[in-house]
Design a protein around this motif. Structure first.
Motif, mmCIF file in Angstrom:
data_model
loop_
_atom_site.group_PDB
_atom_site.id
_atom_site.type_symbol
_atom_site.label_atom_id
_atom_site.label_comp_id
_atom_site.label_asym_id
_atom_site.label_seq_id
_atom_site.Cartn_x
_atom_site.Cartn_y
_atom_site.Cartn_z
ATOM 1 N N GLU A 148 7.116 11.916 -21.810
ATOM 2 C CA GLU A 148 7.342 13.366 -21.861
ATOM 3 C C GLU A 148 7.924 13.767 -23.208
ATOM 4 O O GLU A 148 7.487 14.749 -23.828
ATOM 5 N N LEU A 149 8.907 13.024 -23.681
ATOM 6 C CA LEU A 149 9.558 13.351 -24.949
ATOM 7 C C LEU A 149 8.590 13.243 -26.126
ATOM 8 O O LEU A 149 8.627 14.065 -27.053
ATOM 9 N N ALA A 150 7.736 12.223 -26.088
ATOM 10 C CA ALA A 150 6.831 11.972 -27.212
ATOM 11 C C ALA A 150 5.495 12.691 -27.077
ATOM 12 O O ALA A 150 4.715 12.734 -28.030
ATOM 13 N N GLY A 151 5.221 13.241 -25.903
ATOM 14 C CA GLY A 151 3.940 13.897 -25.679
ATOM 15 C C GLY A 151 2.780 12.923 -25.589
ATOM 16 O O GLY A 151 1.641 13.263 -25.954
ATOM 17 N N THR A 152 3.029 11.729 -25.097
ATOM 18 C CA THR A 152 1.962 10.732 -24.949
ATOM 19 C C THR A 152 0.995 11.196 -23.860
ATOM 20 O O THR A 152 1.408 11.426 -22.721
ATOM 21 N N PRO A 153 -0.279 11.334 -24.177
ATOM 22 C CA PRO A 153 -1.195 12.019 -23.253
ATOM 23 C C PRO A 153 -1.635 11.239 -22.025
ATOM 24 O O PRO A 153 -2.017 11.844 -21.026
ATOM 25 N N ARG A 154 -1.619 9.888 -22.084
ATOM 26 C CA ARG A 154 -2.093 9.116 -20.938
ATOM 27 C C ARG A 154 -1.050 8.068 -20.570
ATOM 28 O O ARG A 154 -0.606 7.286 -21.419
ATOM 29 N N VAL A 155 -0.671 8.055 -19.290
ATOM 30 C CA VAL A 155 0.314 7.094 -18.789
ATOM 31 C C VAL A 155 -0.250 6.392 -17.561
ATOM 32 O O VAL A 155 -0.749 7.046 -16.635
ATOM 33 N N PHE A 156 -0.152 5.078 -17.574
ATOM 34 C CA PHE A 156 -0.593 4.259 -16.450
ATOM 35 C C PHE A 156 0.577 3.427 -15.946
ATOM 36 O O PHE A 156 1.377 2.929 -16.740
ATOM 37 N N GLU A 157 0.635 3.247 -14.638
ATOM 38 C CA GLU A 157 1.630 2.377 -14.031
ATOM 39 C C GLU A 157 0.984 1.046 -13.688
ATOM 40 O O GLU A 157 0.097 0.971 -12.825
ATOM 41 N N ALA A 158 1.387 -0.007 -14.406
ATOM 42 C CA ALA A 158 0.923 -1.345 -14.061
ATOM 43 C C ALA A 158 1.518 -1.722 -12.712
ATOM 44 O O ALA A 158 2.704 -1.506 -12.463
ATOM 45 N N THR A 159 0.695 -2.278 -11.841
ATOM 46 C CA THR A 159 1.159 -2.572 -10.494
ATOM 47 C C THR A 159 0.438 -3.800 -9.962
ATOM 48 O O THR A 159 -0.317 -4.475 -10.681
ATOM 49 N N LEU A 160 0.682 -4.095 -8.713
ATOM 50 C CA LEU A 160 -0.020 -5.166 -8.007
ATOM 51 C C LEU A 160 -0.765 -4.556 -6.832
ATOM 52 O O LEU A 160 -0.269 -3.630 -6.188
ATOM 53 N N ASN A 161 -1.930 -5.074 -6.567
ATOM 54 C CA ASN A 161 -2.702 -4.624 -5.411
ATOM 55 C C ASN A 161 -2.177 -5.382 -4.196
ATOM 56 O O ASN A 161 -2.471 -6.562 -4.000
ATOM 57 N N ARG A 162 -1.382 -4.701 -3.389
ATOM 58 C CA ARG A 162 -0.695 -5.346 -2.269
ATOM 59 C C ARG A 162 -1.674 -6.050 -1.326
ATOM 60 O O ARG A 162 -1.429 -7.172 -0.875
ATOM 61 N N ASP A 163 -2.785 -5.396 -1.048
ATOM 62 C CA ASP A 163 -3.756 -5.975 -0.127
ATOM 63 C C ASP A 163 -4.452 -7.191 -0.745
ATOM 64 O O ASP A 163 -4.662 -8.207 -0.073
ATOM 65 N N ARG A 164 -4.792 -7.078 -2.013
ATOM 66 C CA ARG A 164 -5.460 -8.182 -2.689
ATOM 67 C C ARG A 164 -4.510 -9.370 -2.875
ATOM 68 O O ARG A 164 -4.931 -10.535 -2.771
ATOM 69 N N ILE A 165 -3.228 -9.100 -3.130
ATOM 70 C CA ILE A 165 -2.243 -10.168 -3.291
ATOM 71 C C ILE A 165 -2.190 -11.030 -2.044
ATOM 72 O O ILE A 165 -2.142 -12.266 -2.108
ATOM 73 N N ALA A 166 -2.207 -10.393 -0.874
ATOM 74 C CA ALA A 166 -2.171 -11.138 0.385
ATOM 75 C C ALA A 166 -3.397 -12.046 0.512
ATOM 76 O O ALA A 166 -3.289 -13.215 0.911
ATOM 77 N N GLU A 167 -4.566 -11.531 0.135
ATOM 78 C CA GLU A 167 -5.792 -12.323 0.201
ATOM 79 C C GLU A 167 -5.732 -13.503 -0.772
ATOM 80 O O GLU A 167 -6.097 -14.631 -0.434
ATOM 81 N N MET A 168 -5.263 -13.223 -1.998
ATOM 82 C CA MET A 168 -5.221 -14.275 -3.016
ATOM 83 C C MET A 168 -4.208 -15.345 -2.651
ATOM 84 O O MET A 168 -4.417 -16.534 -2.926
ATOM 85 N N ALA A 169 -3.087 -14.953 -2.044
ATOM 86 C CA ALA A 169 -2.076 -15.928 -1.635
ATOM 87 C C ALA A 169 -2.648 -16.881 -0.595
ATOM 88 O O ALA A 169 -2.420 -18.099 -0.644
ATOM 89 N N GLN A 170 -3.425 -16.333 0.344
ATOM 90 C CA GLN A 170 -4.061 -17.177 1.350
ATOM 91 C C GLN A 170 -5.038 -18.148 0.699
ATOM 92 O O GLN A 170 -5.107 -19.329 1.067
ATOM 93 N N GLN A 171 -5.782 -17.648 -0.279
ATOM 94 C CA GLN A 171 -6.752 -18.498 -0.958
ATOM 95 C C GLN A 171 -6.059 -19.611 -1.733
ATOM 96 O O GLN A 171 -6.487 -20.769 -1.702
ATOM 97 N N ALA A 172 -4.962 -19.254 -2.423
ATOM 98 C CA ALA A 172 -4.224 -20.252 -3.199
ATOM 99 C C ALA A 172 -3.618 -21.310 -2.289
ATOM 100 O O ALA A 172 -3.690 -22.522 -2.576
ATOM 101 N N GLU A 173 -3.037 -20.880 -1.178
ATOM 102 C CA GLU A 173 -2.413 -21.824 -0.258
ATOM 103 C C GLU A 173 -3.459 -22.728 0.397
ATOM 104 O O GLU A 173 -3.176 -23.882 0.711
ATOM 105 N N ALA A 174 -4.668 -22.192 0.567
ATOM 106 C CA ALA A 174 -5.750 -23.020 1.090
ATOM 107 C C ALA A 174 -6.112 -24.129 0.109
ATOM 108 O O ALA A 174 -6.614 -25.185 0.503
ATOM 109 N N GLU A 175 -5.844 -23.875 -1.171
ATOM 110 C CA GLU A 175 -6.086 -24.874 -2.222
ATOM 111 C C GLU A 175 -4.877 -25.793 -2.390
ATOM 112 O O GLU A 175 -4.848 -26.648 -3.279
ATOM 113 N N GLY A 176 -3.844 -25.586 -1.563
ATOM 114 C CA GLY A 176 -2.651 -26.423 -1.635
ATOM 115 C C GLY A 176 -1.627 -25.978 -2.651
ATOM 116 O O GLY A 176 -0.723 -26.734 -3.011
#
Length: 267
Positions: A148-176
């Motif tokens: 806001e102070l600098a007038g930066t025109p585009r802002v994105f929030e880096a995040t995690l995909n909660r649903d995808r994280i659950a799927e990937m965790a299962q896949q990783a644990e299946a790999e040991g």
């Protein structure tokens, strides 16, 4: 060509959450700037890892610069705050920690970088800081105010995909391979946001090896026996081949998932 400023809380956050996007932006000729709020003093490090008299904060700054070079960043700027540690720990009360910093003052420091760079894009974190870390939450607050102070025109929030994280965790644990997902769930830690809130998905498979190399540069925090490094290359590419964002400025008005953006400079 555009200038993209990636704002992160600690050394190694940049590689883990936005390393592929940084590498892609640099490869496409854009100017990539990394701003880091703290020096990572509260990071956990293996016994006898540091040399006698070696300072962890200085080591982590050096690791950040090495990782940034791998990712193609043109500039690294540390805002100079102290690591606040995890929520409800003694480190939260340190007078110089980022969690206790005045938002306006901290935002002014970052806004100065944004203005100097003429930043077209800024990335911060989601409102919960991804997983509730106080410094990550403060990045969200400070980053939005700085834009806001600098007038930066585009802002994105880096995040995690909660649903995808659950799927990937299962896949990783299946790999040991054990991941932090199960422990966080048991502790009631909320991670990321639901898939239905993700506005932007950046495919970074072409740059995933560079992302992994940048993570490896943070050897004080990501040793070779960490779960990050023990993932087989194919599984690592599956788990880390996408990076997730929510565009907040200007507000995203499209339908999800049909109108999702695939790059920070779309439109």
């Amino acid at each position: 060509m555009a200038t993209i400023v990636f704002f992160h809380a600690h050394p190694d956050d940049e590689a883990i959450s936005t390393g592929g996007t940084m590498a892609r932006a640099a490869a496409e000729g854009h100017r990539v700037v990394l701003a880091v709020a703290t020096n990572g003093e509260e990071g956990e490090v293996a016994e006898d890892f540091l040399d006698d008299g070696e300072d962890l904060a200085e080591r982590r700054r050096e690791e950040t610069c090495a990782a940034a070079e791998i990712l193609g960043a043109a500039r690294v700027e540390f805002l100079g705050y102290r690591d606040s540690g995890m929520m409800d720990t003694e480190a939260n009360g340190h007078p110089e920690c980022f969690w206790r910093a005045d938002v306006e003052e901290a935002a002014a420091r970052l806004a100065a970088v944004l203005a100097e760079e003429g930043a077209d894009v800024l990335t911060v974190y989601d409102a919960n800081g991804g997983y509730g870390h106080p410094d990550h939450i403060q990045v969200h607050r400070v980053g939005h105010r700085a834009a806001e102070l600098a007038g930066t025109p585009r802002v994105f929030e880096a995040t995690l995909n909660r649903d995808r994280i659950a799927e990937m965790a299962q896949q990783a644990e299946a790999e040991g391979v054990e991941t932090p997902a199960r422990e966080r769930a048991e502790r009631g830690i909320t991670v990321g946001v639901p898939d239905a809130e993700i506005t932007t998905v950046v495919e970074i498979e072409e740059y995933v090896d560079r992302k992994r190399d940048a993570m490896r540069a943070h050897e004080s925090q990501i040793p070779e026996d960490s779960w990050f490094m023990t993932l087989p290359p194919e599984l690592f590419a599956t788990v880390f081949g996408r990076e997730w964002f929510v565009r907040t400025t200007p507000p995203f008005t499209g339908a999800i998932p049909a109108d999702r953006e695939v790059w920070l400079l779309d439109g």
